[in-house]
Scaffold this motif. Structure first.
Motif: not given
Length: 259
Positions: A118-133
Motif C-alpha cells: 500500500s506504500e509503493v507507487e505501483f505494482l508489477v506482477a506475474t500471471e501466477e501471482s495471488a492476492f488475498f487477506d
C-alpha cells in the motif's frame, strides 16, 4: 540476513529473503526493513527502488506468527486507542522516503504484505501471482491492511478481498484488470519489468521525480490518516482472543477459489 539490498544504476533492489517461510517477516525483519528505507533517505546514489520477495513462491505473507510467538508477544497498551503493531513501519512512506518505489510481485502476497504494497507507487506482477487477506478467517479484523489497499483498489474489490478471507484469492490477471497491478508479466518476469521502470525513473532529475511522488501521495494522505486513527479500537474490540486466533490459524487449509 533476511532483508537484502543491492544498488546498481541508481536503483536499490530490496529483497525479502526468507523463501522457506514465504518471506514472512519476524520482528527483526520488520525493524531491518524500516532501517533500509530510512537509510535510503540519505543515500544520494539511489534515485528509485524496487522491492520484491525471493524464491518465486511468495512476495510476502505478512508477519511470521510462529517466530513472533517464540520471541514473545508484542506488549500492547492498556487502552484500545493505540496499538503496537510491528508492521506499521515497514513501508517506505511510513519512513518518510519519497523516491519512487515499485513492487515486483511473484506468487502470494497476503495479509501483512499489504502494509508494504500500500506504500509503493505501483505494482508489477506475474500471471501466477495471488492476492488475498486471511484476517477474517482467523478471527482478526483487517483494519490497516484494508485501509491501505482501499487507496489502491475499487471499493467493491477490496471489500470482497478483506471479507472473504482465506476462502478466495485474486489472480494476477484480475488484479491487473482492476488496476491494482499496472503491468502483468509471465512467471519470473516481474523483477526485470520493475527494474526497467526503476532505471528509467532513476535516469530523470531526482527533484522533479520526488516532487511528483509527494504530490501524488498528498491527494490521499488526509483520508488515509483519518481512517487509520480508527484502526486501534476496531482491532482491539473486533479481534478474537489470541488463543482462539491460534486455533483457527492451526486449522487453516480450507479450500480456496481463485478469481
Amino acid at each position: 540476513m533476511t532483508i537484502r539490498i543491492e544498488r546498481q544504476d541508481g536503483v536499490a533492489t530490496v529483497t525479502l529473503d526468507r523463501p522457506e517461510k514465504h518471506n514472512a517477516l519476524d520482528l527483526a525483519d520488520a525493524q531491518a526493513l524500516a532501517a533500509v528505507w530510512r537509510g535510503l533517505r540519505t543515500d544520494r546514489s539511489v534515485r528509485a527502488a524496487v522491492v520484491t520477495g525471493a524464491g518465486g513462491r511468495a512476495f510476502c505473507t505478512g508477519i511470521d506468527r510462529a517466530a513472533v510467538a517464540e520471541e514473545g508477544s508484542v506488549p500492547q497498551p492498556h487502552a484500545p486507542f493505540a496499538i503496537e503493531d510491528p508492521l506499521l513501519s515497514i513501508g517506505p512512506k511510513s519512513n518518510d522516503l519519497w523516491i519512487p518505489v515499485i513492487a515486483a510481485v511473484e506468487g502470494m502476497a497476503c495479509g501483512g504484505a499489504f502494509y508494504l504494497l500500500s506504500e509503493v507507487e505501483f505494482l508489477v506482477a506475474t500471471e501466477e501471482s495471488a492476492f488475498f487477506d486471511p484476517h477474517t478467517s482467523y478471527g482478526m479484523v483487517s483494519a490497516y491492511e484494508a485501509m491501505g489497499m482501499a487507496q489502491r483498489m475499487p471499493f467493491g474489490e477490496v471489500a470482497r478481498m478483506s471479507l472473504m478471507g482465506a476462502a478466495e484469492r485474486i489472480s494476477g490477471r484480475r488484479a491487473y484488470e482492476t488496476g491494482l497491478v499496472s503491468e502483468l508479466t509471465p512467471a519470473g518476469g516481474a523483477l526485470d519489468a520493475a527494474l526497467h521502470c526503476a532505471r528509467t525513473l532513476a535516469s530523470y532529475p531526482p527533484g522533479p521525480v520526488q516532487g511528483t511522488v509527494r504530490a501524488l501521495w498528498a491527494t490521499k494522505e488526509a483520508a488515509r490518516t483519518q481512517a487509520m486513527t480508527l484502526a486501534p479500537p476496531l482491532i482491539t474490540l473486533g479481534n478474537l482472543p489470541p488463543e482462539q486466533q491460534t486455533e483457527l490459524f492451526r486449522a487453516r487449509g480450507t479450500p480456496f477459489r481463485t478469481r
